[in-house]
Design a protein around this motif. Structure first.
Motif, PDB file in Angstrom:
ATOM      1  N   VAL A  66       0.840  -1.206   0.000  1.00 34.79           N
ATOM      2  CA  VAL A  66       0.000   0.000   0.000  1.00 34.79           C
ATOM      3  C   VAL A  66       0.872   1.252   0.000  1.00 34.79           C
ATOM      4  CG1 VAL A  66      -1.676   1.338   1.338  1.00 34.79           C
ATOM      5  CG2 VAL A  66      -1.997  -1.122   1.028  1.00 34.79           C
ATOM      6  N   GLU A  67       1.925   1.244   0.796  1.00 34.26           N
ATOM      7  CA  GLU A  67       2.835   2.395   0.827  1.00 34.26           C
ATOM      8  C   GLU A  67       3.497   2.598  -0.530  1.00 34.26           C
ATOM      9  OE1 GLU A  67       3.486   4.827   3.110  1.00 34.26           O
ATOM     10  OE2 GLU A  67       1.688   3.972   4.028  1.00 34.26           O
ATOM     11  N   ALA A  68       3.918   1.508  -1.168  1.00 28.02           N
ATOM     12  CA  ALA A  68       4.555   1.611  -2.486  1.00 28.02           C
ATOM     13  C   ALA A  68       3.575   2.179  -3.510  1.00 28.02           C
ATOM     14  CB  ALA A  68       5.062   0.243  -2.930  1.00 28.02           C
ATOM     15  N   TYR A  69       2.325   1.707  -3.458  1.00 24.62           N
ATOM     16  CA  TYR A  69       1.315   2.235  -4.371  1.00 24.62           C
ATOM     17  C   TYR A  69       1.090   3.719  -4.146  1.00 24.62           C
ATOM     18  CZ  TYR A  69      -3.208   3.627  -6.086  1.00 24.62           C
ATOM     19  OH  TYR A  69      -4.218   4.344  -6.695  1.00 24.62           O
ATOM     20  N   LYS A  70       0.971   4.117  -2.877  1.00 24.49           N
ATOM     21  CA  LYS A  70       0.755   5.532  -2.573  1.00 24.49           C
ATOM     22  C   LYS A  70       1.868   6.396  -3.158  1.00 24.49           C
ATOM     23  CE  LYS A  70       0.010   6.499   1.727  1.00 24.49           C
ATOM     24  NZ  LYS A  70       0.015   6.374   3.208  1.00 24.49           N
ATOM     25  N   HIS A  71       3.106   5.994  -2.963  1.00 24.26           N
ATOM     26  CA  HIS A  71       4.234   6.787  -3.476  1.00 24.26           C
ATOM     27  C   HIS A  71       4.203   6.860  -5.006  1.00 24.26           C
ATOM     28  CE1 HIS A  71       6.060   7.525   0.355  1.00 24.26           C
ATOM     29  NE2 HIS A  71       6.260   6.248   0.623  1.00 24.26           N
ATOM     30  N   MET A  72       3.945   5.741  -5.663  1.00 29.52           N
ATOM     31  CA  MET A  72       3.898   5.731  -7.132  1.00 29.52           C
ATOM     32  C   MET A  72       2.765   6.601  -7.652  1.00 29.52           C
ATOM     33  SD  MET A  72       4.853   1.862  -8.406  1.00 29.52           S
ATOM     34  CE  MET A  72       3.500   1.096  -7.520  1.00 29.52           C
ATOM     35  N   ALA A  73       1.583   6.439  -7.047  1.00 30.78           N
ATOM     36  CA  ALA A  73       0.412   7.177  -7.523  1.00 30.78           C
ATOM     37  C   ALA A  73       0.578   8.675  -7.301  1.00 30.78           C
ATOM     38  CB  ALA A  73      -0.838   6.664  -6.817  1.00 30.78           C
ATOM     39  N   ILE A  74       1.040   9.058  -6.118  1.00 33.09           N
ATOM     40  CA  ILE A  74       1.209  10.483  -5.812  1.00 33.09           C
ATOM     41  C   ILE A  74       2.264  11.102  -6.719  1.00 33.09           C
ATOM     42  CG2 ILE A  74       2.036  12.099  -4.054  1.00 33.09           C
ATOM     43  CD1 ILE A  74       0.622  10.286  -1.975  1.00 33.09           C
ATOM     44  N   ARG A  75       3.348  10.373  -6.944  1.00 27.89           N
ATOM     45  CA  ARG A  75       4.390  10.889  -7.843  1.00 27.89           C
ATOM     46  C   ARG A  75       3.831  11.111  -9.248  1.00 27.89           C
ATOM     47  NH1 ARG A  75       7.945   7.341  -6.882  1.00 27.89           N
ATOM     48  NH2 ARG A  75       7.579   5.942  -8.641  1.00 27.89           N
ATOM     49  N   GLN A  76       3.030  10.155  -9.735  1.00 27.03           N
ATOM     50  CA  GLN A  76       2.452  10.271 -11.066  1.00 27.03           C
ATOM     51  C   GLN A  76       1.462  11.441 -11.142  1.00 27.03           C
ATOM     52  OE1 GLN A  76       3.481   8.469 -13.626  1.00 27.03           O
ATOM     53  NE2 GLN A  76       2.133   9.599 -15.020  1.00 27.03           N
ATOM     54  N   LEU A  77       0.638  11.572 -10.125  1.00 29.19           N
ATOM     55  CA  LEU A  77      -0.376  12.626 -10.142  1.00 29.19           C
ATOM     56  C   LEU A  77       0.246  14.019 -10.041  1.00 29.19           C
ATOM     57  CD1 LEU A  77      -3.029  11.020  -7.746  1.00 29.19           C
ATOM     58  CD2 LEU A  77      -3.230  11.315 -10.227  1.00 29.19           C
ATOM     59  N   THR A  78       1.295  14.146  -9.262  1.00 30.99           N
ATOM     60  CA  THR A  78       1.888  15.478  -9.037  1.00 30.99           C
ATOM     61  C   THR A  78       2.898  15.879 -10.095  1.00 30.99           C
ATOM     62  OG1 THR A  78       3.498  14.475  -7.523  1.00 30.99           O
ATOM     63  CG2 THR A  78       1.510  15.428  -6.548  1.00 30.99           C
ATOM     64  N   THR A  79       3.136  15.008 -11.074  1.00 31.85           N
ATOM     65  CA  THR A  79       4.078  15.369 -12.152  1.00 31.85           C
ATOM     66  C   THR A  79       3.367  15.456 -13.503  1.00 31.85           C
ATOM     67  OG1 THR A  79       4.700  13.034 -12.415  1.00 31.85           O
ATOM     68  CG2 THR A  79       6.094  14.402 -10.995  1.00 31.85           C
ATOM     69  N   LEU A  80       2.051  15.498 -13.475  1.00 31.46           N
ATOM     70  CA  LEU A  80       1.299  15.622 -14.732  1.00 31.46           C
ATOM     71  C   LEU A  80       1.572  16.961 -15.414  1.00 31.46           C
ATOM     72  CD1 LEU A  80      -2.172  14.103 -13.777  1.00 31.46           C
ATOM     73  CD2 LEU A  80      -0.667  13.313 -15.606  1.00 31.46           C
TER      74      LEU A  80
END
Length: 202
Positions: A188-202
């Motif tokens: 879950v932590e790994a998913y959160k980091h990946m998703a947040i990184r993707q969303l904030t670099t759009l």
């Protein structure tokens, strides 16, 4: 009408109460023995109604599971909408998104019956389309907030990313609760980091 949908939507108070009782008993039965063991005859008996009355609302077990899943989905969408409502910056978005994932994970851990309902959805070909539909709805909520924060962004890219992030979130939850807790927490932590990184670099 889709065969997995309710035959008759309750409009009167008595009918709504009956449907609520049916679904409450179905939830209890699933919690006790799993969705595979759910039988319409036993559900009618537990609810105190005839099998004919039960079929007036739900044509089969898939329709019952669908109604339970839809209620879970409604609660999830309300939680997402509330969590994103006050987001005014990308930093806010990262914080709010992380909190939503933590909340959702806690619900999956704390209410095993939800896991079983979703397992039943996954096992039923007629119901699996619900997962994509729900991902689209949740993705639209996320995309709306992203577009407000990034008005110059590519709307198609935002839509695609939001849909993928939400869909992968569901898959992550199912995986996380199927393994030992420490590994699930790490996933879950790994998913959160990946998703947040993707969303904030759009």
């Amino acid at each position: 009408m889709n065969d997995t949908q309710m035959r008759r939507a309750p409009s009167q108070k008595r009918s709504r109460e009956r449907v609520d009782a049916i679904l409450a008993n179905a939830t209890g039965m699933i919690a006790e023995t799993g969705s595979d063991a759910l039988r319409m005859s036993e559900l009618a008996q537990r609810t105190g109604i005839s099998i004919g009355s039960l079929y007036q609302y739900f044509p089969d077990k898939s329709a019952v599971v669908r109604a339970l899943a839809e209620r879970c989905n409604e609660d999830s969408r309300a939680c997402i909408a509330e969590g994103l409502a006050t987001v005014t910056s990308m930093d806010d978005l990262a914080t709010a998104f992380g909190a939503l994932i933590d909340t959702y994970y806690a619900i999956f851990l704390g209410e095993p019956v939800i896991r079983d309902i979703w397992s039943a959805v996954q096992a039923d070909g007629a119901l699996r389309v619900m997962e994509v539909e729900e991902s689209r709805r949740n993705g639209a909520l996320l995309a709306e907030r992203l577009k407000a924060l990034q008005p110059a962004g590519d709307p198609q890219k935002i839509d695609a990313t939001a849909l993928l992030v939400m869909h992968l979130g569901e898959a992550t939850m199912r995986l996380a609760v199927s393994v030992a807790r420490p590994e699930g927490d790490a996933l879950v932590e790994a998913y959160k980091h990946m998703a947040i990184r993707q969303l904030t670099t759009l």
